[in-house]
Design an enzyme around this catalytic site. Structure first.
Site, PDB file in Angstrom:
ATOM      1  N   ASN A   7       0.928  -1.111  -0.039  1.00 50.73           N
ATOM      2  CA  ASN A   7      -0.084   0.063  -0.172  1.00 50.73           C
ATOM      3  C   ASN A   7       0.803   1.283   0.063  1.00 50.73           C
ATOM      4  OD1 ASN A   7      -1.962   2.005   0.383  1.00 50.73           O
ATOM      5  ND2 ASN A   7      -2.232   1.479   2.582  1.00 50.73           N
ATOM      6  N   LYS A  20       0.152   4.243  -0.415  1.00 52.20           N
ATOM      7  CA  LYS A  20      -0.275   5.661   0.440  1.00 52.20           C
ATOM      8  C   LYS A  20      -0.400   6.677  -0.505  1.00 52.20           C
ATOM      9  CE  LYS A  20      -0.081   3.248   4.895  1.00 52.20           C
ATOM     10  NZ  LYS A  20      -0.148   3.237   6.284  1.00 52.20           N
ATOM     11  N   HIS A  50      -9.381   0.781   5.179  1.00 50.14           N
ATOM     12  CA  HIS A  50      -8.262   1.108   5.915  1.00 50.14           C
ATOM     13  C   HIS A  50      -8.330   2.077   7.039  1.00 50.14           C
ATOM     14  CE1 HIS A  50      -3.873   2.270   6.656  1.00 50.14           C
ATOM     15  NE2 HIS A  50      -3.528   1.207   6.131  1.00 50.14           N
ATOM     16  N   GLU A 102      -6.758   4.413   8.272  1.00 48.25           N
ATOM     17  CA  GLU A 102      -6.514   5.948   7.849  1.00 48.25           C
ATOM     18  C   GLU A 102      -7.856   6.432   7.345  1.00 48.25           C
ATOM     19  OE1 GLU A 102      -2.818   5.277   5.640  1.00 48.25           O
ATOM     20  OE2 GLU A 102      -1.903   4.735   7.729  1.00 48.25           O
ATOM     21  N   GLU A 125      -5.011  -5.156  10.707  1.00 47.70           N
ATOM     22  CA  GLU A 125      -3.736  -4.106  10.957  1.00 47.70           C
ATOM     23  C   GLU A 125      -4.225  -3.363  12.456  1.00 47.70           C
ATOM     24  OE1 GLU A 125      -2.043  -2.817   7.123  1.00 47.70           O
ATOM     25  OE2 GLU A 125      -4.061  -1.812   7.245  1.00 47.70           O
ATOM     26  N   GLY A 164       2.838   2.043  10.706  1.00 51.14           N
ATOM     27  CA  GLY A 164       4.008   3.202  10.648  1.00 51.14           C
ATOM     28  C   GLY A 164       4.673   3.806  11.828  1.00 51.14           C
ATOM     29  N   SER A 207       3.755  -2.288  10.275  1.00 51.59           N
ATOM     30  CA  SER A 207       5.282  -2.477  10.692  1.00 51.59           C
ATOM     31  C   SER A 207       5.922  -3.716   9.862  1.00 51.59           C
ATOM     32  CB  SER A 207       5.800  -1.844  11.929  1.00 51.59           C
ATOM     33  OG  SER A 207       5.188  -0.592  12.136  1.00 51.59           O
ATOM     34  N   GLY A 237       3.129  -1.182   4.081  1.00 55.85           N
ATOM     35  CA  GLY A 237       2.946   0.244   3.881  1.00 55.85           C
ATOM     36  C   GLY A 237       4.383   0.917   3.699  1.00 55.85           C
TER      37      GLY A 237
END
Ligand code: PGA
Length: 250
Positions: free
Chosen positions: A9, A11, A94, A96, A166, A172, A212, A233
């Protein structure tokens, strides 16, 4: 038998031209990978990456999609627009999108249904925040997200859906759930699929871990019984690290 599935991904990273160069290198580096592979560039790079990955072992994914087919939805992108660029997978739910942009379980469910109607595959993301984990709500959160996200979706469509667990606090941040902790939630998620559908559906469901994932932790994560892949990510933005993750079993 479930197949490992590794997805990147990207992003909000990479312009169309940067993405094209990067995808060219990836295609070369990953041509002998034995796992299922997908990359999800930003919308503006889908067209340039599409021409590079067409006919290769790398599927093209989008990071989101509108819950409507067309019309007055400023700033949104429809499933037909994605299909026209040979996108075959869409990431939905997701964290986010959920947390920063307020996407609800109901909205995500609408998107999943529309994506399925259009023949897209889905990576359906779920996961708890740190606060939820610390207050012992992991199972409650995962149960709600899975139940509402898959509401009304028939078992015959489940082969188009991958679940990505996730934990939000691991995205991240450099913090990874321990392989054991992650596997516990994966096993719980699988048991939910069994309750909602059947044991057979649960055994076939591919459940990725995300948060991560790096070259140095991928093997241990993938060796867990209920972890079937990774949604990556940060480490998907470097050829060396994404290659090492995708080729973890070599
Ligand atoms: P990360 O992101 O690998 O940078 O933690 C994972 C994701 O958000 O899908």
């Amino acid at each position: 038998m479930r197949n490992y599935y590794i997805a990147g991904n990207w992003k909000m990273n990479m312009t169309a031209s940067e993405a094209r160069d990067f995808a060219e290198d990836l295609v070369e580096e990953l041509k002998n990978a034995s796992v299922k592979l997908m990359i999800a560039p930003p919308y503006t790079a889908l067209e340039s990456v599409s021409s590079i990955v067409r006919g290769t072992n790398i599927l093209l994914g989008a990071q989101n999609m509108c819950n409507k087919e067309s019309g007055a939805y400023t700033g949104e992108v429809s499933p037909d627009m994605l299909l026209d660029l040979d996108v075959s997978v869409v990431i939905l739910g997701h964290s986010e999108r959920r947390i920063i942009y307020g996407e609800t379980d109901e909205l995500i469910n609408e998107k999943i249904k529309l994506a399925l109607d259009k023949g897209l595959e889905i990576v359906f993301c779920i996961g708890e925040t740190l606060e939820e984990r610390e207050s012992d709500k992991v199972e409650q959160v995962v149960r709600t997200q899975v139940t509402k996200g898959l509401d009304g979706i028939p078992e015959s469509n489940l082969d188009k859906i991958t679940i990505a667990y996730e934990p939000v606090w691991a995205i991240g941040t450099g913090k990874t759930a321990t392989p054991d902790d992650a596997n516990q939630v994966h096993a719980f998620t699988r048991s939910l699929v069994s309750d909602l559908y059947s044991d057979e559906a649960a055994q076939q469901m591919v459940i990725q871990y995300g948060g991560s994932v790096k070259p140095d932790n991928v093997r241990e994560l993938m060796s867990q019984k209920d972890i079937d892949g990774a949604l990556v990510g940060g480490a998907a933005l470097k050829i060396d690290s994404f290659r090492a993750i995708a080729l973890f079993s070599k």
